[in-house]
Motif scaffolding. Sequence first.
Motif, mmCIF file in Angstrom:
data_model
loop_
_atom_site.group_PDB
_atom_site.id
_atom_site.type_symbol
_atom_site.label_atom_id
_atom_site.label_comp_id
_atom_site.label_asym_id
_atom_site.label_seq_id
_atom_site.Cartn_x
_atom_site.Cartn_y
_atom_site.Cartn_z
ATOM 1 N N ASP A 113 1.326 -1.409 0.280
ATOM 2 C CA ASP A 113 0.093 0.318 0.067
ATOM 3 C C ASP A 113 0.980 1.241 -0.184
ATOM 4 N N ARG A 114 0.297 2.438 0.221
ATOM 5 C CA ARG A 114 0.822 3.223 0.052
ATOM 6 C C ARG A 114 2.400 3.576 1.628
ATOM 7 N N TRP A 115 2.479 2.843 1.856
ATOM 8 C CA TRP A 115 3.252 2.610 3.452
ATOM 9 C C TRP A 115 4.514 1.520 3.148
ATOM 10 N N GLY A 116 4.627 1.326 1.883
ATOM 11 C CA GLY A 116 5.526 0.010 1.419
ATOM 12 C C GLY A 116 6.194 0.359 -0.284
ATOM 13 N N GLY A 117 7.278 -0.305 -0.036
ATOM 14 C CA GLY A 117 7.432 -0.145 -1.955
ATOM 15 C C GLY A 117 8.434 1.014 -2.081
ATOM 16 N N SER A 118 8.205 2.113 -2.661
ATOM 17 C CA SER A 118 9.386 2.673 -3.361
ATOM 18 C C SER A 118 10.369 3.810 -1.958
ATOM 19 N N LEU A 119 10.909 5.101 -1.920
ATOM 20 C CA LEU A 119 11.211 4.780 -0.984
ATOM 21 C C LEU A 119 10.076 6.426 -0.192
ATOM 22 N N ASP A 120 9.761 6.826 -1.371
ATOM 23 C CA ASP A 120 8.997 7.822 -1.194
ATOM 24 C C ASP A 120 7.684 6.770 -0.033
ATOM 25 N N ASN A 121 7.447 6.007 0.454
ATOM 26 C CA ASN A 121 6.690 5.551 1.029
ATOM 27 C C ASN A 121 6.920 5.024 2.096
ATOM 28 N N ARG A 122 8.113 4.251 2.007
ATOM 29 C CA ARG A 122 8.469 3.628 3.238
ATOM 30 C C ARG A 122 9.045 4.383 4.014
ATOM 31 N N THR A 123 8.979 6.268 2.954
ATOM 32 C CA THR A 123 10.285 7.324 4.474
ATOM 33 C C THR A 123 8.476 8.200 4.899
ATOM 34 N N ARG A 124 7.407 7.308 4.122
ATOM 35 C CA ARG A 124 5.580 8.642 4.875
ATOM 36 C C ARG A 124 5.380 8.168 6.676
ATOM 37 N N PHE A 125 5.839 7.341 7.200
ATOM 38 C CA PHE A 125 5.825 6.283 8.739
ATOM 39 C C PHE A 125 6.549 7.659 8.903
ATOM 40 N N SER A 126 8.076 8.103 8.539
ATOM 41 C CA SER A 126 8.759 8.513 9.486
ATOM 42 C C SER A 126 8.814 10.497 9.205
ATOM 43 N N ARG A 127 8.365 10.531 8.255
ATOM 44 C CA ARG A 127 7.974 11.799 7.732
ATOM 45 C C ARG A 127 6.372 12.377 8.199
ATOM 46 N N GLU A 128 5.381 11.787 8.202
ATOM 47 C CA GLU A 128 4.252 11.967 9.247
ATOM 48 C C GLU A 128 4.181 12.439 10.753
ATOM 49 N N ILE A 129 4.796 11.306 10.989
ATOM 50 C CA ILE A 129 5.569 11.944 11.823
ATOM 51 C C ILE A 129 6.154 13.240 12.480
ATOM 52 N N ILE A 130 6.796 13.978 11.530
ATOM 53 C CA ILE A 130 8.059 14.649 11.708
ATOM 54 C C ILE A 130 6.788 16.057 11.327
ATOM 55 N N GLU A 131 6.047 16.069 10.322
ATOM 56 C CA GLU A 131 5.544 16.677 10.000
ATOM 57 C C GLU A 131 4.188 16.749 10.812
ATOM 58 N N ARG A 132 3.844 16.157 11.513
ATOM 59 C CA ARG A 132 2.732 16.460 12.496
ATOM 60 C C ARG A 132 3.700 17.100 13.758
ATOM 61 N N ILE A 133 5.213 16.639 13.762
ATOM 62 C CA ILE A 133 4.928 16.988 15.842
ATOM 63 C C ILE A 133 5.125 18.676 15.240
ATOM 64 N N ARG A 134 6.009 18.433 14.090
ATOM 65 C CA ARG A 134 5.582 20.024 13.552
ATOM 66 C C ARG A 134 4.622 21.108 13.424
ATOM 67 N N ARG A 135 3.771 20.707 13.071
ATOM 68 C CA ARG A 135 2.772 21.381 13.532
ATOM 69 C C ARG A 135 1.984 21.866 14.549
ATOM 70 N N TYR A 136 2.510 20.649 15.875
ATOM 71 C CA TYR A 136 2.009 20.725 17.312
ATOM 72 C C TYR A 136 2.939 21.449 17.974
ATOM 73 N N VAL A 137 4.114 22.132 17.487
ATOM 74 C CA VAL A 137 5.402 22.048 18.310
ATOM 75 C C VAL A 137 6.117 23.418 18.678
ATOM 76 N N GLY A 138 5.454 24.081 16.488
ATOM 77 C CA GLY A 138 6.121 24.787 16.015
ATOM 78 C C GLY A 138 7.639 24.886 15.972
ATOM 79 N N GLU A 139 8.306 26.033 15.484
ATOM 80 C CA GLU A 139 9.624 26.192 14.683
ATOM 81 C C GLU A 139 10.903 25.872 15.491
ATOM 82 N N ASP A 140 10.140 26.294 17.163
ATOM 83 C CA ASP A 140 11.129 26.519 18.230
ATOM 84 C C ASP A 140 11.482 24.844 19.290
#
Length: 661
Positions: free
Chosen positions: A188-215
């Motif tokens: 599915d969209r969580w496996g296979g290509s590099l973009d898919n395998r890194t989706r999990f870490s990317r979504e975690i980090i993007e959501r963290i940034r949304r919650y905690v801001g830039e600093d």
Amino acid sequence: MSQMFPHLFTPLDLRHKTLKHRLNFGAHTANMAEDGLPGERHLGYYSERARGGAAMIVVEPVPAHRTGVLTRGNFRHEDDSIIPAFRRITDACHAYGTVMIQQIYHVGQHGDWDNSFEPAWSPSGLPSYHDMDGSHAMTEAEIEEVVEAFAQAARRAKEAGFDGCELFAAYHALIDQFWTPWSNRRDDRWGGSLDNRTRFSREIIERIRRYVGEDFIVGLAVSMEPDVDAALKLESLAEIVAWHDARGLIDYVTCGTGSYFDFYKIIPAFTYEDKLGAQFAEGLKAAVSHARVQAESHIRTPENANYVIASGQADMVSIVRGQIADPHMATKAMEDRPEDVRGCISCNQMCWGRRYRDYWISCLVNPSAGREFQWGGDRFAPAAAPRRVLVVGGGPAGLEAARVAAERGHGVTLAEAGPQLGGQFRLAGLQPRRGQILDLIAWYETQLRKLQVALRLNAPMDADEIRDFGADVVVLATGALPSEAGFQRALPDRDSLPGIARGQVHSVEDVMTRAARPGKRVILLDDGGHWRGAGTAWHLAEEGHEVILVTPQAMAGWELQRTSTELPLRRRLAALGVRTLTDSAIMEWHGDSATLRNLLDGTETRVDADSLVLATPPVAADWLQHDLADSGLEIRAIGDCVAPRRAYQAIYEGRKLGLAL
Ligand SMILES: Cc1cc2nc3c(=O)[nH]c(=O)nc-3n(C[C@H](O)[C@H](O)[C@H](O)COP(=O)(O)O)c2cc1C
Ligand code: SF4
């Protein structure tokens, strides 16, 4: 600033913070939570390292989610009650100018049901390499649940005063399991290509940034496992790190060694070379443009750390065990006093050795680790009334008692019967690769000299001499002696080994001092399963002897499992041609052969050998305690002369007594 380590002790910008230098105290599970919260033990442990000068501290991980709970001492997951408790830690450490980071982890398929009471979750349901359980392949909804759990954990870290968080993607943990094609078999969209395998870490980090801001710093903990094909190769790991770097997702990456596939390199003992992780950090540094790169894993000393920075392998360095062993390493190095740094001996006996059994961690050379709140850190309050202290015995117990008593202002004399300090611990330091023990003894010599302890070598003392000395308090630290009887735990009804008087029988101590010269073919009876026997077998094999190691246990080095050293040891013994006979006892020694009994089926065989070397239980050298019992003197006995054990109990008892005098 430091003349000796100029590269290490320069500041480094990290997002909105500036590290005062580049020597950090990296993440490790100290396992100190009380009822899931950081308490006094935790506060004392971290604030001592902040006081000791660490530039950045990565506080041990909080499990992101209920399926990621790994140890009894883990913090509460998904629970805001940790926020005020952690605020005490961050406030205390910030007072020393330390940048504070919290690691957040989830080990995915390698969980521990006994602590989580949940099935382990993973990308594709592969089995655990931590225990023998299988895991559950996550649904899309479950992936979303864990992404949110990571982000909420980061939000809590920010509210608790942390300057950032470190996402645990090392050692084939959950994030790494998504990255690694071997463990991520999803279509599915969580496996296979590099973009898919890194989706999990990317979504975690993007959501963290949304919650905690830039600093807020976001770091990534990765590791390199070069010995297992299923793990990511350095090029693939570098590609993944560069992928995150190019998108501005990470502020730093720290690179450890090993994985759950081969645990031994995660916390490399003295069997591994120094600076084990630096080469891999260097590989990642070449791949990133923005993120800072941290080297870790057996960097050990300020000298090594300075080299890693000077040579451009990394921007900063983590030394974990070195700062468990000496919480003031950074300050001492910064002040150009490396000779005062008490070196970690890479033994894993009290740090990982205790974590392995799910206790809070401590340290063989620094028993104050984990007890800072009770013992006043690694600092010493002056004694109320200085006294005249005589320490009899210069092994680890006596050395530590003498040092701590002198630190507190007592007038100390240390009398050692032999020509050198260190006792049996010195003999351990003569075993292959264990020279760090000799460095530690040299450190004691330096410290005792600086503290003006009166040192008497070649000075055995009997009861009359001790009485005549006129000390206010006498510390007996006379150690233990090898038993000449050959008692074996497997044969408790026999006090001694039949045939032992036929000769060619030696103790490991006599072998290591070279008082004994065993013949070519040696049987080494290892009743303990620790370095005392196995390290001597290694030493003899390196010297060209044909060695047969006989043990009642199921493998050589049985007791070393808790220190994550038994497999490197057994590989080494195998490479040197040492034969191991497990589940065996010796029924009789014939002078040129031994009758062995297999403890599983009772069969007996005769094995030829020129010499028999005994690593059987030693006996306490306790006669001075008896001779002085009615002397009216204040007598304190510590270490092996009370009960034969290991160096960590000896140093613990030496420190405890030194603090109490
Ligand atoms: C008791 C103990 C527990 C550890 N737990 C963790 C952990 O939870 N997360 C992590 O990223 N590394 C952990 N580590 C690994 C350390 O971060 C570090 O990589 C390792 O100790 C090697 O570095 P050193 O030689 O400086 O000690 C642990 C190490 C020790 C000694
Ligand atoms: S227990 Fe051993 S390996 Fe662990 S920090 Fe202390 S000296 Fe180092």
